[in-house]
Design a protein around this motif. Sequence first.
Motif, PDB file in Angstrom:
ATOM      1  N   VAL A 425     -22.482 -17.978  54.572  1.00  0.00           N
ATOM      2  CA  VAL A 425     -21.909 -16.733  54.039  1.00  0.00           C
ATOM      3  C   VAL A 425     -21.419 -15.834  55.165  1.00  0.00           C
ATOM      4  O   VAL A 425     -20.310 -15.291  55.115  1.00  0.00           O
ATOM      5  N   VAL A 426     -22.238 -15.664  56.209  1.00  0.00           N
ATOM      6  CA  VAL A 426     -21.882 -14.688  57.235  1.00  0.00           C
ATOM      7  C   VAL A 426     -20.797 -15.216  58.173  1.00  0.00           C
ATOM      8  O   VAL A 426     -20.018 -14.432  58.721  1.00  0.00           O
ATOM      9  N   THR A 427     -20.725 -16.539  58.369  1.00  0.00           N
ATOM     10  CA  THR A 427     -19.722 -17.072  59.289  1.00  0.00           C
ATOM     11  C   THR A 427     -18.426 -17.460  58.603  1.00  0.00           C
ATOM     12  O   THR A 427     -17.385 -17.546  59.261  1.00  0.00           O
ATOM     13  N   ARG A 428     -18.480 -17.673  57.285  1.00  0.00           N
ATOM     14  CA  ARG A 428     -17.268 -18.072  56.565  1.00  0.00           C
ATOM     15  C   ARG A 428     -16.713 -16.962  55.684  1.00  0.00           C
ATOM     16  O   ARG A 428     -15.572 -17.050  55.215  1.00  0.00           O
ATOM     17  N   GLY A 429     -17.508 -15.936  55.408  1.00  0.00           N
ATOM     18  CA  GLY A 429     -17.032 -14.839  54.578  1.00  0.00           C
ATOM     19  C   GLY A 429     -16.737 -15.277  53.153  1.00  0.00           C
ATOM     20  O   GLY A 429     -17.328 -16.234  52.642  1.00  0.00           O
ATOM     21  N   GLU A 430     -15.817 -14.601  52.509  1.00  0.00           N
ATOM     22  CA  GLU A 430     -15.543 -14.858  51.097  1.00  0.00           C
ATOM     23  C   GLU A 430     -14.925 -16.226  50.848  1.00  0.00           C
ATOM     24  O   GLU A 430     -14.942 -16.706  49.714  1.00  0.00           O
ATOM     25  N   GLU A 431     -14.412 -16.877  51.872  1.00  0.00           N
ATOM     26  CA  GLU A 431     -13.883 -18.227  51.682  1.00  0.00           C
ATOM     27  C   GLU A 431     -15.008 -19.224  51.408  1.00  0.00           C
ATOM     28  O   GLU A 431     -14.745 -20.353  50.965  1.00  0.00           O
ATOM     29  N   ALA A 432     -16.263 -18.830  51.654  1.00  0.00           N
ATOM     30  CA  ALA A 432     -17.390 -19.711  51.368  1.00  0.00           C
ATOM     31  C   ALA A 432     -17.725 -19.763  49.883  1.00  0.00           C
ATOM     32  O   ALA A 432     -18.404 -20.687  49.433  1.00  0.00           O
ATOM     33  N   TYR A 433     -17.253 -18.798  49.107  1.00  0.00           N
ATOM     34  CA  TYR A 433     -17.620 -18.726  47.697  1.00  0.00           C
ATOM     35  C   TYR A 433     -16.715 -19.628  46.871  1.00  0.00           C
ATOM     36  O   TYR A 433     -15.509 -19.733  47.109  1.00  0.00           O
ATOM     37  N   ASP A 434     -17.301 -20.233  45.824  1.00  0.00           N
ATOM     38  CA  ASP A 434     -16.498 -21.005  44.884  1.00  0.00           C
ATOM     39  C   ASP A 434     -15.735 -20.100  43.913  1.00  0.00           C
ATOM     40  O   ASP A 434     -14.733 -20.485  43.345  1.00  0.00           O
ATOM     41  N   VAL A 435     -16.262 -18.898  43.708  1.00  0.00           N
ATOM     42  CA  VAL A 435     -15.639 -17.950  42.785  1.00  0.00           C
ATOM     43  C   VAL A 435     -15.120 -16.764  43.605  1.00  0.00           C
ATOM     44  O   VAL A 435     -15.865 -16.176  44.390  1.00  0.00           O
ATOM     45  N   PRO A 436     -13.845 -16.397  43.458  1.00  0.00           N
ATOM     46  CA  PRO A 436     -13.314 -15.274  44.237  1.00  0.00           C
ATOM     47  C   PRO A 436     -13.843 -13.931  43.730  1.00  0.00           C
ATOM     48  O   PRO A 436     -14.434 -13.830  42.664  1.00  0.00           O
ATOM     49  N   ALA A 437     -13.603 -12.922  44.525  1.00  0.00           N
ATOM     50  CA  ALA A 437     -13.872 -11.525  44.148  1.00  0.00           C
ATOM     51  C   ALA A 437     -15.342 -11.242  43.891  1.00  0.00           C
ATOM     52  O   ALA A 437     -15.681 -10.407  43.054  1.00  0.00           O
ATOM     53  N   LEU A 438     -16.250 -11.930  44.605  1.00  0.00           N
ATOM     54  CA  LEU A 438     -17.664 -11.605  44.482  1.00  0.00           C
ATOM     55  C   LEU A 438     -18.060 -10.444  45.391  1.00  0.00           C
ATOM     56  O   LEU A 438     -19.147  -9.906  45.262  1.00  0.00           O
ATOM     57  N   GLY A 439     -17.172 -10.094  46.304  1.00  0.00           N
ATOM     58  CA  GLY A 439     -17.434  -8.958  47.175  1.00  0.00           C
ATOM     59  C   GLY A 439     -17.792  -9.384  48.580  1.00  0.00           C
ATOM     60  O   GLY A 439     -18.419 -10.426  48.804  1.00  0.00           O
ATOM     61  N   ALA A 440     -17.386  -8.563  49.528  1.00  0.00           N
ATOM     62  CA  ALA A 440     -17.659  -8.852  50.936  1.00  0.00           C
ATOM     63  C   ALA A 440     -19.109  -8.529  51.278  1.00  0.00           C
ATOM     64  O   ALA A 440     -19.705  -7.610  50.719  1.00  0.00           O
ATOM     65  N   VAL A 441     -19.678  -9.305  52.193  1.00  0.00           N
ATOM     66  CA  VAL A 441     -21.037  -9.092  52.679  1.00  0.00           C
ATOM     67  C   VAL A 441     -20.942  -8.427  54.048  1.00  0.00           C
ATOM     68  O   VAL A 441     -20.370  -8.990  54.983  1.00  0.00           O
ATOM     69  N   ARG A 442     -21.496  -7.240  54.169  1.00  0.00           N
ATOM     70  CA  ARG A 442     -21.455  -6.507  55.433  1.00  0.00           C
ATOM     71  C   ARG A 442     -22.622  -6.920  56.319  1.00  0.00           C
ATOM     72  O   ARG A 442     -23.768  -6.996  55.864  1.00  0.00           O
ATOM     73  N   ASP A 443     -22.341  -7.184  57.582  1.00  0.00           N
ATOM     74  CA  ASP A 443     -23.390  -7.514  58.537  1.00  0.00           C
ATOM     75  C   ASP A 443     -22.845  -7.240  59.927  1.00  0.00           C
ATOM     76  O   ASP A 443     -21.806  -7.779  60.309  1.00  0.00           O
ATOM     77  N   ASP A 444     -23.524  -6.392  60.678  1.00  0.00           N
ATOM     78  CA  ASP A 444     -23.045  -6.041  62.017  1.00  0.00           C
ATOM     79  C   ASP A 444     -22.996  -7.239  62.957  1.00  0.00           C
ATOM     80  O   ASP A 444     -22.311  -7.200  63.983  1.00  0.00           O
ATOM     81  N   ALA A 445     -23.730  -8.297  62.627  1.00  0.00           N
ATOM     82  CA  ALA A 445     -23.759  -9.485  63.491  1.00  0.00           C
ATOM     83  C   ALA A 445     -22.656 -10.479  63.163  1.00  0.00           C
ATOM     84  O   ALA A 445     -22.564 -11.532  63.796  1.00  0.00           O
ATOM     85  N   THR A 446     -21.788 -10.169  62.194  1.00  0.00           N
ATOM     86  CA  THR A 446     -20.807 -11.146  61.732  1.00  0.00           C
ATOM     87  C   THR A 446     -19.926 -11.675  62.856  1.00  0.00           C
ATOM     88  O   THR A 446     -19.786 -12.893  63.032  1.00  0.00           O
ATOM     89  N   ALA A 447     -19.313 -10.799  63.620  1.00  0.00           N
ATOM     90  CA  ALA A 447     -18.389 -11.242  64.664  1.00  0.00           C
ATOM     91  C   ALA A 447     -19.099 -12.120  65.689  1.00  0.00           C
ATOM     92  O   ALA A 447     -18.574 -13.169  66.104  1.00  0.00           O
ATOM     93  N   ARG A 448     -20.285 -11.714  66.095  1.00  0.00           N
ATOM     94  CA  ARG A 448     -21.037 -12.479  67.097  1.00  0.00           C
ATOM     95  C   ARG A 448     -21.424 -13.851  66.572  1.00  0.00           C
ATOM     96  O   ARG A 448     -21.272 -14.864  67.267  1.00  0.00           O
ATOM     97  N   LEU A 449     -21.913 -13.921  65.330  1.00  0.00           N
ATOM     98  CA  LEU A 449     -22.342 -15.199  64.772  1.00  0.00           C
ATOM     99  C   LEU A 449     -21.151 -16.107  64.468  1.00  0.00           C
ATOM    100  O   LEU A 449     -21.243 -17.334  64.626  1.00  0.00           O
TER     101      LEU A 449
END
Length: 515
Positions: A425-449
Motif C-alpha cells: 500500500v505505502v510503496t504502490r499507492g492507489e495503484e495497489a488497489y483493485d477498486v479505484p477511489a478508495l482514498g489515498a493513504v498518508r504516511d510521512d515515510a512514503t517517499a523514503r520507503l
Amino acid sequence: MTVPPHRTPRPSTPPLSRARLPVPGLARPRSAPERGIVHLGLGNFHRAHQAVYTAEALRHTEGPWGITGVVTGPTQRSRTIVEGMSAQDELYTVLTLGRDGSVRAEVPGVHHPGLLGGDQAEAVVAAIGEATTRIVTLSVTEKGYTFTPSGGLDLDDPRVAADLAGTGAPRSPLGLLLRGLQRRARGHAAPLTVLSCDNLTDNGSKVRRLLEEFAAALPAGEREELTGYLASSVTTPSSMVDRIAPATTDEHRALVTRHFGVRDAVPVPAEPYRLWVLQDDFAAGRPAWERAGAVFTSEVASYETMKLRLLNGAHSLLAYLGLLLGHASIDGAVADPELGPAVRHAMTGEILPGLDLPAGVNGPAYIGELLERFANPALGHRTAQVASDGSLKLPVRWAGPLDHQLAAGTVPEVLALGVAAYIRVVTRGEEAYDVPALGAVRDDATARLRALAERAGEPGEAALRVVEAGGILPEPVAGRREFTDRVAAYARDLERHGARATLASVPLDAPASAP
C-alpha cells in the motif's frame, strides 16, 4: 438522548446555538465553566471522548474544568472545527450511532473559544501559562510527539530544531507545551498535570521523557529553570482512551438537521462504546471523571497494551488488507468472508498469547466485543483513514506480538501478510488497489520507503529491503530472516496472485506456523 421522530428540514435551517436549545432530543448545556484545561489536538476524538466525560462529570460536581481546544496541525479540517464551533456558541453535537441504526445525541457545551496553534501560538502559550490552567491534555497522534524509533526526542525534526532555537513561534505540540511550562516556571505558577490521550504504551512516561529531553536541549539558563519546574510541579499520569470516532461527513450534518431542525457544521459521529482508564496522579485537581465512568487504576499499562495490540493492531490489519481487497470501510472489511476470520485468528492466536491482561478482563470475550464494534456500519470508518501513518503506528501495534511469536519459534502468518500488505500500500499507492477511489493513504515515510523498494526491484526483494532498512519495525523483528523471508514471499504472492488468493493461502489451522 434518543433521536426524536424524523423532521423535515425547513428551507432556512438555523444554526445550532444556545438560543436555539432546547429542541426535542437536544438539551441546552450549561454555560461553559471557568477554564481549567487546555487541550492540544482539537479533533473528533477529543470532542467525542474527553469532552463528553468532562461534561458528564460536571453534572455531578462543580469545578473550573472548561476546555480551550487548540488545533496543533495545519489541516483544514481542524481549522474548520474551530471556526464551526465559534459560529455555534462553541457547541456541537455528538451523534452516537448504534449498529442497529439507533442514534443518540448530546451537546457537551464545555468548550471555550478554540485556538489555532500555527496562527495563535502566543495565545496558546499564554493559555498554558495561566495560573487557572490545571491540566494540559493531548491527542495529537503518534506523529505529534516527534520522537525517534527508540522513543527519544527527534532533535533532527525541523519543528523541534526551530522550537529549541526559539527564534519564532513554537511549531510543534511539544514546543507549544514547553514554552507554556516555561512561562509558568517564570511566573511561579501552580503545579500542572500533562495528560496524554494518545495511543502510546506507557504514554505518561513517554511524555515525561520527551519533555525532559526538550528541556535538556535548551540553553543553560532556560534549561535549569524548566528542568526544576518539571521535577517539582508537573505530573504526567498515563491513560488509555477508547472510542471510535470517524471523520465527519455531510451525511452526519444532514442527520442533525433532519432530526433536530438545527444546522451543525461540525457534528461528531461516534460508536456507543467508550472507555477511559487513568492513573490518579493529578498535581492540581481534576474533574470527577469517575462519575462519568472513567476507571482509575494502577493497571493502565496493561489496558493500554491490550488496546494497542488487539484493537489498534487488528484495525491496521483490516485497513491494509481491506484496501487490497477493495473495501472502503472497516465494517466492510471485517464482514469479508476471508478477511474477517483471518483477523480473528491473528487476534486470538498471534496477539493474545503475548499479553498480560488486566485483572478481570476475559481475552476471548474482549476480542468478540471488538469484532462487533468493527462491524458497526453506521460509523463508515474508512480503511484509508485507519491506514494512514503506518510507519509510526505499526511499531507500537505489531512489533510486540511479532517479537513474542518469533521468540517462541513461530512465524505469525497473518501479521507477516499484514506487513507485506502495508509495504504494498505505502510503496504502490492507489495503484495497489483493485477498486479505484478508495482514498489515498498518508504516511510521512512514503517517499523514503518507495525509494528503497524501487532500488530493490521485484516485490519480494523490495519487501525485504523495506523491512530490513526502512525502520518500520525494531531490529529484534526486522533482523529475523525467517520472518522477513515470509514477508517477502507474501509480497510476491500479492503481486502475482492478488490479495484474495494470497489471503486464502494463509494457514489458519494453528496459532502460528513454524519457520
